[in-house]
Structure formats: structure tokens, C-alpha cells
Write a protein that holds these residues in place. Structure first.
Motif, mmCIF file in Angstrom:
data_model
loop_
_atom_site.group_PDB
_atom_site.id
_atom_site.type_symbol
_atom_site.label_atom_id
_atom_site.label_comp_id
_atom_site.label_asym_id
_atom_site.label_seq_id
_atom_site.Cartn_x
_atom_site.Cartn_y
_atom_site.Cartn_z
ATOM 1 N N LEU A 40 0.830 -1.202 0.000
ATOM 2 C CA LEU A 40 0.000 0.000 0.000
ATOM 3 C C LEU A 40 0.865 1.253 0.000
ATOM 4 N N LEU A 41 1.861 1.293 0.886
ATOM 5 C CA LEU A 41 2.742 2.466 0.946
ATOM 6 C C LEU A 41 3.578 2.591 -0.324
ATOM 7 N N GLY A 42 3.983 1.443 -0.897
ATOM 8 C CA GLY A 42 4.766 1.479 -2.125
ATOM 9 C C GLY A 42 3.984 2.062 -3.292
ATOM 10 N N LEU A 43 2.731 1.666 -3.427
ATOM 11 C CA LEU A 43 1.882 2.213 -4.489
ATOM 12 C C LEU A 43 1.668 3.705 -4.319
ATOM 13 N N TRP A 44 1.461 4.112 -3.060
ATOM 14 C CA TRP A 44 1.261 5.534 -2.778
ATOM 15 C C TRP A 44 2.505 6.343 -3.151
ATOM 16 N N CYS A 45 3.680 5.824 -2.795
ATOM 17 C CA CYS A 45 4.923 6.532 -3.109
ATOM 18 C C CYS A 45 5.207 6.525 -4.613
ATOM 19 N N TRP A 46 4.952 5.399 -5.256
ATOM 20 C CA TRP A 46 5.201 5.311 -6.706
ATOM 21 C C TRP A 46 4.303 6.281 -7.463
ATOM 22 N N PRO A 51 9.950 6.009 -10.159
ATOM 23 C CA PRO A 51 11.135 5.190 -9.853
ATOM 24 C C PRO A 51 11.997 5.765 -8.728
ATOM 25 N N GLU A 52 11.856 7.057 -8.459
ATOM 26 C CA GLU A 52 12.636 7.693 -7.400
ATOM 27 C C GLU A 52 12.345 7.066 -6.036
ATOM 28 N N THR A 53 11.218 6.372 -5.928
ATOM 29 C CA THR A 53 10.823 5.766 -4.653
ATOM 30 C C THR A 53 11.908 4.861 -4.091
ATOM 31 N N PHE A 54 12.567 4.099 -4.942
ATOM 32 C CA PHE A 54 13.523 3.103 -4.470
ATOM 33 C C PHE A 54 14.972 3.465 -4.804
ATOM 34 N N ARG A 55 15.239 4.752 -5.038
ATOM 35 C CA ARG A 55 16.573 5.171 -5.437
ATOM 36 C C ARG A 55 17.324 5.765 -4.228
ATOM 37 N N PHE A 56 18.339 5.035 -3.792
ATOM 38 C CA PHE A 56 19.237 5.506 -2.740
ATOM 39 C C PHE A 56 20.668 5.228 -3.181
ATOM 40 N N ASP A 57 21.570 6.129 -2.863
ATOM 41 C CA ASP A 57 22.955 5.986 -3.299
ATOM 42 C C ASP A 57 23.905 5.936 -2.105
ATOM 43 N N GLY A 58 25.035 5.290 -2.312
ATOM 44 C CA GLY A 58 26.124 5.317 -1.351
ATOM 45 C C GLY A 58 25.738 4.899 0.048
ATOM 46 N N SER A 59 26.146 5.737 1.010
ATOM 47 C CA SER A 59 25.925 5.427 2.420
ATOM 48 C C SER A 59 24.450 5.462 2.802
ATOM 49 N N GLY A 168 16.769 15.178 4.922
ATOM 50 C CA GLY A 168 17.145 16.340 4.123
ATOM 51 C C GLY A 168 17.365 16.029 2.658
ATOM 52 N N ARG A 169 17.511 14.737 2.324
ATOM 53 C CA ARG A 169 17.814 14.363 0.944
ATOM 54 C C ARG A 169 16.725 13.537 0.275
ATOM 55 N N HIS A 170 15.800 13.006 1.060
ATOM 56 C CA HIS A 170 14.813 12.087 0.496
ATOM 57 C C HIS A 170 13.416 12.378 1.032
ATOM 58 N N ASP A 171 12.438 12.060 0.217
ATOM 59 C CA ASP A 171 11.041 12.166 0.623
ATOM 60 C C ASP A 171 10.789 11.225 1.810
ATOM 61 N N PRO A 172 10.094 11.696 2.858
ATOM 62 C CA PRO A 172 9.870 10.837 4.032
ATOM 63 C C PRO A 172 9.096 9.567 3.722
ATOM 64 N N GLY A 173 8.198 9.634 2.729
ATOM 65 C CA GLY A 173 7.424 8.453 2.367
ATOM 66 C C GLY A 173 8.295 7.333 1.832
ATOM 67 N N LYS A 174 9.269 7.661 0.982
ATOM 68 C CA LYS A 174 10.135 6.620 0.416
ATOM 69 C C LYS A 174 11.045 6.030 1.479
ATOM 70 N N ILE A 175 11.401 6.833 2.496
ATOM 71 C CA ILE A 175 12.203 6.310 3.603
ATOM 72 C C ILE A 175 11.424 5.246 4.357
ATOM 73 N N ILE A 176 10.139 5.526 4.603
ATOM 74 C CA ILE A 176 9.292 4.571 5.323
ATOM 75 C C ILE A 176 9.092 3.305 4.502
ATOM 76 N N VAL A 177 8.792 3.453 3.214
ATOM 77 C CA VAL A 177 8.520 2.298 2.356
ATOM 78 C C VAL A 177 9.722 1.364 2.298
ATOM 79 N N THR A 178 10.876 1.911 1.989
ATOM 80 C CA THR A 178 12.065 1.071 1.860
ATOM 81 C C THR A 178 12.523 0.539 3.217
ATOM 82 N N GLY A 179 12.376 1.349 4.252
ATOM 83 C CA GLY A 179 12.748 0.891 5.589
ATOM 84 C C GLY A 179 11.865 -0.238 6.078
ATOM 85 N N PHE A 180 10.554 -0.102 5.850
ATOM 86 C CA PHE A 180 9.623 -1.165 6.230
ATOM 87 C C PHE A 180 9.903 -2.433 5.422
#
Length: 286
Positions: A40-46, A51-59, A168-180
Motif C-alpha cells: 500500500l505504501l509502495g503504491l502511494w509513493c510510486w 522510480p525515485e521511490t527506491f533510489r538511494f545511493d552510497g551510504s 534532508g535528501r529524500h522524501d519521508p514516504g520513500k524512507i518509510i517504504v524502503t525501511g519497512f
């Protein structure tokens, strides 16, 4: 945000009802809460980010893994605490102690400035925590439940700090989706080892699990992030108190759970602490 806080307050209630239907290990409950919320959260973020929903780089990828780990630990500790000491005490210790732990860790690890308000709040928070944690659990409850609730508060604090480092660098929703999602993956082998047997569960069990995953997790976070756009920090902190209030009220109404005078005093001090700590945060641009 009020709707989100009230819904969060029903998670422990649903798990307590679930334990009365089927003997399901807390690890399994925690896994399904995260796993069912992610689609549900993934669809909302997408829908918002693509595609930015699942894009994280480096650290940042390591930080997401850390968020998954802390969220997995939070689920396991919280649902075990509910099983041991009940909804009211587990929720109050977890939700109300976490801001105190976050502030202390932020001062130590992030070198955040300490104002007079923060010092006052932390003093009240420590007293409130001592009063609340020092409350004897119910006679038929495992005293270790208090430790599980403390572990839940500590895990949630780690989740907050790691999320703050990415905010500061990412949408809070995508942080929750990928973290969950990361948390669910980490919990899956533990849930299987604990005895996950979905094939024999009744419709009532599935209804409780679906409710926890979709309503007070998936839907509640959508409402929360929507409300953040139009709610200032101090009113938001006061509204957040609806979560432990909801959990405590429903626990009393449905299960007869009560708190002693010292626990009530500790909870009040911790709620005051929550408001003071949020009021002390610098406003954007200041």
C-alpha cells in the motif's frame, strides 16, 4: 494527523485480540505488520515519485538497512511487550520514552545544542520514565515485558535518528517504504524459525493481521505524511499524544487494564516532555 495517531493507538489492541484467538509468536505478528503495509505504501509513493521511490545511493543504502533493522527490532520488542505486560504499559513506555532517548542520543551523537527547555524536558522525562518503568506489571505478566518495552523504545529511537539523517535528501514516504520493506525481509527468517504457519490460521487471524498491516500502518502513515504538510510542530506533538491515549483507553475498556498512581504520574510527565522537546526544536530558517 489526529486520525493517524488514533489508528496507531489501535495496533497493540489488535495484537492483544489476536493473541486471544491464536498463539502466534510476536515475531510473526511484526513481520506481517510490515509486509502487509509495504504494498500500500509502495503504491502511494510510486504514484507520487515514480522510480525515485527506491533510489538511494552510497551510504544512504546503509542507513536504509539500519532503518530496516531498527524497525524489525521495534516490532519484535513491542509485540512481545504487549503479550507480557499489556497494551497500556507497553505503549506508554515505548511512545513516551522514545523522545527522551532520541534527544539524549542526538546530543551525544549529533552534537545538537542543549537549551534550558531541553534540559528541563529531559529532567522531567527521566523522572517520568523511572516512574513508569518502575510500575510492577500485572501479576500474571512476565517482568521481562518491561525490558521488552524499553527495547522497543530504544529501537524506535534508532529508527527516528536514522530517518532524520535521510530527511534532508529524500522524501519521508520513500524512507518509510524502503525501511519497512528492509525490516520485513530481516524479520522473515526469524518469523519462519519462530513457527509461522499461515496455512492453519482462521479468517479471524487473517482479519487481525490485515487490519494491523493495512489500517494502522499503511493508511495511518499516508494520513500522517499528508497531515505533516499543513501542521506545525507543536500542534503535531500534542496531536501525537492521541496514540498512547487511544491505546490506554481501549485497553481499559476492552481488557480491564489499569495503571497505578505512579504510572499515571510518569505518563503525564512524559507527555509534557514530548511537547517541550518538540517546542524546543528550531523552526525552519531560524
Amino acid at each position: 494527523m489526529l486520525a493517524a495517531a488514533v489508528l496507531w493507538g489501535t495496533v497493540g489492541i489488535a495484537s492483544r485480540l489476536l493473541y486471544g484467538i491464536e498463539d502466534i509468536p510476536p515475531l510473526v505478528v511484526g513481520f506481517f505488520r510490515l509486509a502487509l503495509a509495504v504494498p500500500l505504501l509502495g503504491l502511494w509513493c510510486w504514484w507520487r515519485l515514480g522510480p525515485e521511490t527506491f533510489r538511494f545511493d552510497g551510504s544512504d543504502r546503509l542507513r536504509i538497512a539500519g532503518i530496516g533493522l531498527t524497525m524489525a527490532a521495534y516490532q519484535a520488542c513491542y509485540f512481545q511487550a504487549v503479550a507480557d505486560v499489556g497494551v497500556a504499559l507497553a505503549t506508554l513506555i515505548t511512545i513516551c520514552s522514545a523522545p527522551v532517548i532520541v534527544s539524549i542520543l542526538a546530543i551525544i551523537l549529533l552534537r545538537e545544542k542543549v537549551s534550558r527547555t531541553v534540559v528541563t524536558a529531559l529532567g522531567l522525562g527521566l523522572i517520568g520514565t523511572i516512574l513508569l518503568i518502575g510500575t510492577p506489571p500485572a501479576e500474571d505478566a512476565d517482568p521481562a515485558g518491561i525490558l521488552w518495552a524499553c527495547g522497543s523504545a530504544l529501537s524506535y529511537s534508532g529508527f527516528v535518528l536514522l530517518s532524520r539523517s535521510l530527511a534532508g535528501r529524500h522524501d519521508p514516504g520513500k524512507i518509510i517504504v524502503t525501511g519497512f520493506g528492509a525490516g520485513a525481509v530481516m524479520l522473515l527468517p526469524l518469523a519462519i524459525a519462530a513457527g509461522m504457519t499461515p496455512g492453519v490460521w482462521t479468517g479471524q487471524v487473517w482479519a487481525a493481521l490485515l487490519y494491523m498491516g493495512l489500517v494502522p500502518t499503511g493508511l495511518a502513515y499516508v494520513l500522517y505524511f499528508r497531515g505533516m504538510k499543513a501542521t506545525q510542530a507543536t500542534p503535531a506533538s500534542i496531536i501525537a499524544l492521541a496514540e498512547p491515549l487511544t491505546a490506554t483507553t481501549l485497553a481499559f475498556a476492552l481488557f480491564g487494564e489499569t495503571l497505578g498512581p505512579s504510572a499515571i504520574a510518569g505518563a503525564i510527565l512524559l507527555m509534557v516532555t514530548m511537547v517541550l522537546l518538540v517546542r524546543s526544536r528550531p523552526r525552519p530558517g531560524s
